[in-house]
Design a protein around this motif. Sequence first.
Motif, PDB file in Angstrom:
ATOM      1  N   ARG A  72       0.806  -1.199  -0.033  1.00 38.47           N
ATOM      2  CA  ARG A  72       0.018  -0.185  -0.051  1.00 38.47           C
ATOM      3  C   ARG A  72       0.759   1.344  -0.060  1.00 38.47           C
ATOM      4  O   ARG A  72       0.634   2.127  -0.832  1.00 38.47           O
ATOM      5  N   ARG A 126      -7.323  -6.927   5.149  1.00 35.84           N
ATOM      6  CA  ARG A 126      -8.384  -6.730   3.916  1.00 35.84           C
ATOM      7  C   ARG A 126      -8.573  -5.104   3.498  1.00 35.84           C
ATOM      8  O   ARG A 126      -8.581  -4.819   2.334  1.00 35.84           O
ATOM      9  N   ARG A 127      -8.524  -4.564   4.599  1.00 35.10           N
ATOM     10  CA  ARG A 127      -8.936  -2.952   4.334  1.00 35.10           C
ATOM     11  C   ARG A 127      -7.632  -2.471   3.458  1.00 35.10           C
ATOM     12  O   ARG A 127      -7.675  -1.513   2.551  1.00 35.10           O
ATOM     13  N   GLN A 129      -5.718  -3.906   1.633  1.00 32.29           N
ATOM     14  CA  GLN A 129      -5.768  -4.555   0.333  1.00 32.29           C
ATOM     15  C   GLN A 129      -6.721  -3.757  -0.480  1.00 32.29           C
ATOM     16  O   GLN A 129      -6.262  -3.663  -1.813  1.00 32.29           O
ATOM     17  N   ARG A 130      -7.921  -3.453  -0.048  1.00 31.11           N
ATOM     18  CA  ARG A 130      -8.692  -2.672  -0.816  1.00 31.11           C
ATOM     19  C   ARG A 130      -8.093  -1.300  -1.219  1.00 31.11           C
ATOM     20  O   ARG A 130      -8.380  -0.849  -2.390  1.00 31.11           O
ATOM     21  N   VAL A 133      -5.744  -1.917  -4.060  1.00 32.19           N
ATOM     22  CA  VAL A 133      -6.617  -1.932  -5.238  1.00 32.19           C
ATOM     23  C   VAL A 133      -7.216  -0.763  -5.977  1.00 32.19           C
ATOM     24  O   VAL A 133      -7.008  -0.518  -7.036  1.00 32.19           O
ATOM     25  N   GLU A 134      -7.618   0.208  -5.153  1.00 30.15           N
ATOM     26  CA  GLU A 134      -8.335   1.318  -5.468  1.00 30.15           C
ATOM     27  C   GLU A 134      -7.105   2.452  -5.937  1.00 30.15           C
ATOM     28  O   GLU A 134      -7.604   3.078  -6.684  1.00 30.15           O
ATOM     29  N   ARG A 153     -11.800  -2.801 -11.740  1.00 26.76           N
ATOM     30  CA  ARG A 153     -11.324  -3.561 -10.365  1.00 26.76           C
ATOM     31  C   ARG A 153     -11.270  -4.799 -10.748  1.00 26.76           C
ATOM     32  O   ARG A 153     -10.211  -5.722 -10.201  1.00 26.76           O
ATOM     33  N   HIS A 157      -7.788  -7.142 -10.261  1.00 20.43           N
ATOM     34  CA  HIS A 157      -7.400  -8.533  -9.496  1.00 20.43           C
ATOM     35  C   HIS A 157      -7.006  -9.607 -10.366  1.00 20.43           C
ATOM     36  O   HIS A 157      -6.323 -10.431 -10.127  1.00 20.43           O
TER      37      HIS A 157
END
Length: 197
Positions: A72, A126-127, A129-130, A133-134, A153, A157
Amino acid sequence: MTTTAPTRNRRNRRGEILEAAARLFAARGFHGVSIEDIGGAVGVSGPALYRHFSGKDALLSEMLLDVSSRLRESAGAAVTSCRDPQETLDALLNVQITFAIEQPALITVHDRELGNVPEPERRQIRRLQRLYVEEWVTVLAELHPSCPAARLRAATHAVFGLLNSTPHSAGELPAQDMRPLLHAMARAAIDASVSGH
């Protein structure tokens, strides 16, 4: 404020333990590895590991939180330092490719063992990772403004799946050949996924 030698040594030792545990978890699974096995891999007794981690669950949690945080942060640095979306996408690809080539054990551990992480830490992972991704989706949206965000999105992935196949291909090609191959394949996959939108 300077970091003292004992603090640096403790941090280095924690890093060694995490690396050894990742290799062992990847090879034998979380439940197939004991604290004693991990201690043996770094040259200390199993009980001595409890000075660094409260147990195997805590070790696994920190391992996956750490890599999620680093990805991140690297993505954020790429986004803020690059001049245009094309350069940013290449930088993001390089972040993920470097991870994929250098950390195949962590990829395996994440894929197989995330369910063994306690729920509070799993939510944090998970947060992160989201958010990672964003970062990709935002850049892809600048390059392909007519493409729906859900498709971007899904494409992101899918590209991760392609790049994170390195645990299966490790050793087939040297890293200096694997890196451009992965980059070219990822760019082609992205282009194909957004064509017509």
